[in-house]
Scaffold this active site. Structure first.
Site, mmCIF file in Angstrom:
data_model
loop_
_atom_site.group_PDB
_atom_site.id
_atom_site.type_symbol
_atom_site.label_atom_id
_atom_site.label_comp_id
_atom_site.label_asym_id
_atom_site.label_seq_id
_atom_site.Cartn_x
_atom_site.Cartn_y
_atom_site.Cartn_z
ATOM 1 N N ASP A 155 -7.185 -1.072 -4.738
ATOM 2 C CA ASP A 155 -8.249 -0.687 -3.811
ATOM 3 C C ASP A 155 -9.154 0.383 -4.425
ATOM 4 O O ASP A 155 -10.371 0.384 -4.208
ATOM 5 C CB ASP A 155 -7.654 -0.157 -2.506
ATOM 6 C CG ASP A 155 -6.843 -1.213 -1.770
ATOM 7 O OD1 ASP A 155 -7.133 -2.406 -1.948
ATOM 8 O OD2 ASP A 155 -5.919 -0.832 -1.028
ATOM 9 N N ASP A 200 0.851 -1.191 0.000
ATOM 10 C CA ASP A 200 0.000 0.000 0.000
ATOM 11 C C ASP A 200 0.887 1.242 0.000
ATOM 12 O O ASP A 200 1.976 1.234 0.594
ATOM 13 C CB ASP A 200 -0.903 0.024 1.240
ATOM 14 C CG ASP A 200 -1.958 -1.067 1.205
ATOM 15 O OD1 ASP A 200 -2.380 -1.446 0.088
ATOM 16 O OD2 ASP A 200 -2.353 -1.541 2.285
#
Length: 207
Positions: free
Chosen positions: A150, A136
């Site tokens: 995402d 991330d």
């Protein structure tokens, strides 16, 4: 909600059309490639000391983290469980995308599944398989950190809610043999190019 139930001659499951396979695979590959490339760029270009670079001022910043859990770092001590659940959910989305007679639904579900698959690729790099961490790097307001996959998943889910609010049917349902027989006896069916279509209510609009 109108329902369009597509049946194979011998069962309530039907082989998928080649064009639908190509659509779903194309969407999944594009999303996966974009996500993996951006993750590689983030790992190689962002500061290794964890300091954040501003993207939209201090609201959205960039810094690399590794998430071994689910969304919002939940279940970070049960990575393999999260991986298995992610695989099952993604498989269900892919099956629905391949089976629905509605191309819009197919595209949206493929987008969500593509994002999920790309994160599963990250988890698959662990040893043993399924214990890896998702990369991330997009920090939203300091609340949570995500990635491009995402973003696709969130956008896809938002579109799903819009389709549901607009009453656009997914058009996939499994029937009991007795239900199929009753529909056929009532004449609410037609033999199409790819099998047998059972029509209920205004189901023709879903094809």
């Amino acid at each position: 909600m109108a329902l369009a139930i597509k049946l194979a001659p011998q069962s309530t499951w039907h082989p998928f059309r080649v064009s639908r396979w190509l659509l779903v695979i194309f969407i999944g590959l594009i999303i996966g490639a974009v996500d993996q490339v951006t993750k590689a760029l983030a790992v190689n270009l962002l500061p290794s000391n964890g300091s954040a670079l501003p993207l939209l001022g201090s609201w959205v910043t960039l810094h690399v983290t590794h998430n071994s859990g689910a969304a919002l770092s939940l279940l970070d001590s049960a990575t393999i469980v999260v991986t298995v659940l992610s695989c099952l959910l993604t498989l269900v989305l892919l099956v629905l995308a391949l089976m629905t007679p509605n191309s819009i639904w197919a595209g949206v579900l493929a987008v969500i599944a593509g994002g999920g698959l790309s994160n599963i690729v990250d988890r698959g790099r662990g040893n043993p398989w399924g214990t890896g961490a998702v990369i991330d790097f997009i920090d939203y307001f300091g609340w949570f950190v995500g990635n491009v996959a995402d973003v696709f998943v969130v956008v896809g889910v938002a579109v799903v809610f819009v389709l549901m609010l607009r009453g656009m049917p997914l058009g996939v349902v499994w029937l009991r043999r007795a239900d199929v027989a009753a529909a056929l006896e009532s004449g609410k069916s037609v033999h199409g190019k790819h099998g047998v279509y059972i029509f209920l209510d205004e189901a023709k609009d879903a094809l």
